[in-house]
Design a protein around this motif. Structure first.
Motif, PDB file in Angstrom:
ATOM      1  N   UNK A   1      42.143  39.629  53.964  1.00 30.53           N
ATOM      2  CA  UNK A   1      41.320  40.842  52.930  1.00 30.53           C
ATOM      3  C   UNK A   1      41.856  40.674  51.459  1.00 30.53           C
ATOM      4  N   UNK A   2      42.934  41.406  52.007  1.00 33.75           N
ATOM      5  CA  UNK A   2      43.651  41.692  50.005  1.00 33.75           C
ATOM      6  C   UNK A   2      43.778  40.767  49.894  1.00 33.75           C
ATOM      7  N   UNK A   3      43.880  39.615  49.720  1.00 38.86           N
ATOM      8  CA  UNK A   3      44.363  38.431  48.721  1.00 38.86           C
ATOM      9  C   UNK A   3      43.456  38.410  48.615  1.00 38.86           C
ATOM     10  N   UNK A   4      41.956  37.882  48.721  1.00 38.30           N
ATOM     11  CA  UNK A   4      41.034  37.648  48.574  1.00 38.30           C
ATOM     12  C   UNK A   4      39.980  38.858  47.460  1.00 38.30           C
ATOM     13  N   UNK A   5      40.574  40.138  47.499  1.00 39.31           N
ATOM     14  CA  UNK A   5      40.453  41.244  46.522  1.00 39.31           C
ATOM     15  C   UNK A   5      40.951  41.343  45.615  1.00 39.31           C
ATOM     16  N   UNK A   6      42.297  41.074  45.695  1.00 35.67           N
ATOM     17  CA  UNK A   6      43.369  40.187  44.449  1.00 35.67           C
ATOM     18  C   UNK A   6      42.478  38.865  43.601  1.00 35.67           C
ATOM     19  N   UNK A   7      42.404  38.033  44.011  1.00 38.78           N
ATOM     20  CA  UNK A   7      41.704  36.973  43.922  1.00 38.78           C
ATOM     21  C   UNK A   7      40.602  37.612  42.906  1.00 38.78           C
ATOM     22  N   UNK A   8      39.788  38.331  43.205  1.00 38.80           N
ATOM     23  CA  UNK A   8      38.549  38.757  42.481  1.00 38.80           C
ATOM     24  C   UNK A   8      38.991  39.525  41.349  1.00 38.80           C
ATOM     25  N   UNK A   9      40.516  40.236  41.037  1.00 39.01           N
ATOM     26  CA  UNK A   9      41.006  41.415  40.510  1.00 39.01           C
ATOM     27  C   UNK A   9      40.834  42.141  40.730  1.00 39.01           C
ATOM     28  N   UNK A  10      40.654  42.442  42.060  1.00 44.53           N
ATOM     29  CA  UNK A  10      40.899  44.202  42.653  1.00 44.53           C
ATOM     30  C   UNK A  10      42.506  44.528  41.815  1.00 44.53           C
ATOM     31  N   UNK A  11      42.101  45.913  41.941  1.00 46.38           N
ATOM     32  CA  UNK A  11      43.628  46.934  41.211  1.00 46.38           C
ATOM     33  C   UNK A  11      44.104  47.160  42.559  1.00 46.38           C
TER      34      UNK A  11
ATOM     35  N   UNK B   1      44.280  50.305  43.898  1.00 43.39           N
ATOM     36  CA  UNK B   1      44.073  50.840  45.049  1.00 43.39           C
ATOM     37  C   UNK B   1      42.960  50.638  45.958  1.00 43.39           C
ATOM     38  N   UNK B   2      42.316  49.603  45.363  1.00 45.57           N
ATOM     39  CA  UNK B   2      41.963  48.888  45.978  1.00 45.57           C
ATOM     40  C   UNK B   2      42.144  47.897  47.065  1.00 45.57           C
ATOM     41  N   UNK B   3      43.335  47.122  46.561  1.00 50.80           N
ATOM     42  CA  UNK B   3      44.005  46.631  47.896  1.00 50.80           C
ATOM     43  C   UNK B   3      43.976  47.794  49.008  1.00 50.80           C
ATOM     44  N   UNK B   4      45.006  48.317  48.603  1.00 50.87           N
ATOM     45  CA  UNK B   4      45.725  49.325  49.570  1.00 50.87           C
ATOM     46  C   UNK B   4      44.216  49.912  50.712  1.00 50.87           C
ATOM     47  N   UNK B   5      42.929  50.079  50.096  1.00 52.87           N
ATOM     48  CA  UNK B   5      41.508  50.310  50.736  1.00 52.87           C
ATOM     49  C   UNK B   5      40.845  49.196  51.563  1.00 52.87           C
ATOM     50  N   UNK B   6      41.002  48.148  50.695  1.00 50.49           N
ATOM     51  CA  UNK B   6      40.835  47.153  51.817  1.00 50.49           C
ATOM     52  C   UNK B   6      40.858  46.644  52.753  1.00 50.49           C
ATOM     53  N   UNK B   7      42.823  46.597  53.151  1.00 51.23           N
ATOM     54  CA  UNK B   7      44.075  46.821  53.836  1.00 51.23           C
ATOM     55  C   UNK B   7      43.677  48.072  55.141  1.00 51.23           C
ATOM     56  N   UNK B   8      43.465  49.621  54.743  1.00 47.64           N
ATOM     57  CA  UNK B   8      43.227  50.492  55.466  1.00 47.64           C
ATOM     58  C   UNK B   8      41.651  49.864  56.757  1.00 47.64           C
ATOM     59  N   UNK B   9      40.614  48.901  55.557  1.00 41.37           N
ATOM     60  CA  UNK B   9      39.531  49.145  56.368  1.00 41.37           C
ATOM     61  C   UNK B   9      39.928  48.121  56.837  1.00 41.37           C
ATOM     62  N   UNK B  10      39.987  47.092  57.046  1.00 41.07           N
ATOM     63  CA  UNK B  10      39.992  46.182  57.302  1.00 41.07           C
ATOM     64  C   UNK B  10      40.662  46.189  58.846  1.00 41.07           C
ATOM     65  N   UNK B  11      41.727  46.877  59.054  1.00 44.63           N
ATOM     66  CA  UNK B  11      42.744  47.462  59.663  1.00 44.63           C
ATOM     67  C   UNK B  11      41.877  48.373  60.929  1.00 44.63           C
ATOM     68  N   UNK B  12      41.088  49.151  60.260  1.00 42.98           N
ATOM     69  CA  UNK B  12      40.627  50.483  61.335  1.00 42.98           C
ATOM     70  C   UNK B  12      38.894  49.193  61.911  1.00 42.98           C
ATOM     71  N   UNK B  13      37.775  48.899  60.934  1.00 44.04           N
ATOM     72  CA  UNK B  13      37.193  48.046  61.390  1.00 44.04           C
ATOM     73  C   UNK B  13      38.070  46.596  62.642  1.00 44.04           C
ATOM     74  N   UNK B  14      38.815  46.362  62.321  1.00 43.50           N
ATOM     75  CA  UNK B  14      39.289  45.889  63.724  1.00 43.50           C
ATOM     76  C   UNK B  14      39.435  46.711  65.078  1.00 43.50           C
ATOM     77  N   UNK B  15      39.756  47.751  64.818  1.00 47.81           N
ATOM     78  CA  UNK B  15      40.076  48.753  65.741  1.00 47.81           C
ATOM     79  C   UNK B  15      38.959  48.813  66.107  1.00 47.81           C
ATOM     80  N   UNK B  16      37.704  48.863  65.479  1.00 53.05           N
ATOM     81  CA  UNK B  16      36.622  49.578  65.844  1.00 53.05           C
ATOM     82  C   UNK B  16      36.223  48.892  66.782  1.00 53.05           C
TER      83      UNK B  16
END
Length: 346
Positions: A107-117, A119-134
């Protein structure tokens, strides 16, 4: 009035169940004996033995920068192991943690390929991990499914999604500021990952051993039914533990992706075995109800030292996998064998 007569010397025997001066050293000796016989004490001895052996076998081992590099062998795994320890103490397990790393990294790789910086990459990594935990937590606590079955299923699901997105490709070209999370140093030889590991060790030690939440985790692990009858919301506590494990997997994904500088669907393959081994080696009962964070910390150092020592001696990686498998079996079997030996002698 006092129960002790004026003529009685201080420290002499007294009535009313009071502790005498002679009993105090006895209690201190008893506590010292228990401490010396504890699992953590044994781990300290083993860690020192491995450290001495590595320093004797390789002249490069004691170099400060080499020791700093050795920490990368366990920091990302032990971050997950802290949360996994609480989950196993509560009587559950999560075998999807390595696949959560893969999906978070993808997910972070997809966000990076779309031009994310960064802070956004860190947020994506945390949110996906949290979502999998949910997802894991809801399947276990709401549907009542066994955690080992659920997380084996989600282990394939999360890893499969990464393969669908990436195939045989890889995401590369992460920002230099993002790479600092896996390659940066806070001071001298102390990397950001190592400092994060120390901070999380203190945080989880306080959470498990010094808060009411930690007491609830132990109570649930010892007897979930009795805990529920005593008013503890067992499912709520377990759900939070799955969230915590997913979140720590997301943090590990950030560190690992930043250190490697790339994302592949096979990233962190086999991490779940090493994380569980680290937790069980640290003295956490695989059946729940017992364990400590200091033990997990010591187990992490032991596995890191062994891995780094094997690397300096050019030992093939497959032998390390065999060693970890044997270690996991041995740590689980040893207490049972010891109990049988003691009962046979009795």
């Amino acid at each position: 009035m006092s129960n002790i007569s004026p003529e009685a010397p201080r420290g002499a025997a007294s009535t009313g169940g009071q502790i005498t001066g002679r009993q105090i050293p006895d209690r201190l000796r008893s506590r010292t004996s228990r401490a010396l016989k504890s699992w953590e004490s044994l781990l300290i001895v083993v860690a020192l033995a491995i450290f001495i052996a590595n320093s004797m076998l390789s002249p490069y081992f004691l170099d400060p920068w080499n020791l700093s590099d050795a920490s990368f062998n366990f920091t990302e795994k032990v971050l997950i192991a802290f949360a996994m320890a609480l989950l196993i103490i509560a009587g559950e397990i999560d075998l999807s943690v390595a696949s959560i790393i893969a999906l978070s990294s993808t997910a972070m790789g997809v966000a990076m390929s779309m031009g994310a910086g960064t802070p956004t990459l860190v947020a994506v990594g945390l949110l996906v991990g949290l979502g999998c935990g949910v997802v894991n937590g809801l399947l276990v606590t709401r549907l009542g499914l066994p955690s080992i079955v659920v997380t084996i299923g989600t282990m394939s699901l999360y890893r499969g999604l990464s393969y669908i997105v990436l195939g045989d490709q890889a995401f590369t070209g992460y920002p230099a500021s993002f790479a600092w999370f896996g390659q940066g140093y806070v001071w001298w030889v102390f990397s950001f990952e190592f400092v994060l590991f120390i901070g999380c060790a203190v945080l989880y030690a306080v959470l498990l051993h010094g808060t009411n939440f930690g007491r609830l985790v132990y109570a649930i692990g010892n007897n979930a039914t009795a805990a529920a009858f005593s008013g503890i919301r067992v499912d709520r506590v377990k759900f939070r533990l799955f969230l915590l494990t997913g979140l720590m997997s997301g943090i590990a994904a950030i560190c690992l992706t930043a250190r490697l500088g790339s994302t592949r669907p096979s990233i962190a393959m086999g991490y779940e075995l090493e994380v569980v081994t680290m937790v069980v080696l640290g003295g956490v009962n695989i059946l729940g109800g017992a364990g400590s964070i200091p033990g997990v910390v010591l187990a992490a150092f032991i596995m890191g030292l062994v891995t780094f020592g094997f690397g300096l001696l050019n030992v093939p990686g497959i032998l390390m996998s065999i060693f970890i498998g044997l270690l996991l079996i041995g740590v689980i079997a040893l207490p049972k064998l010891w109990a049988r030996f003691r009962s046979a002698r009795a």
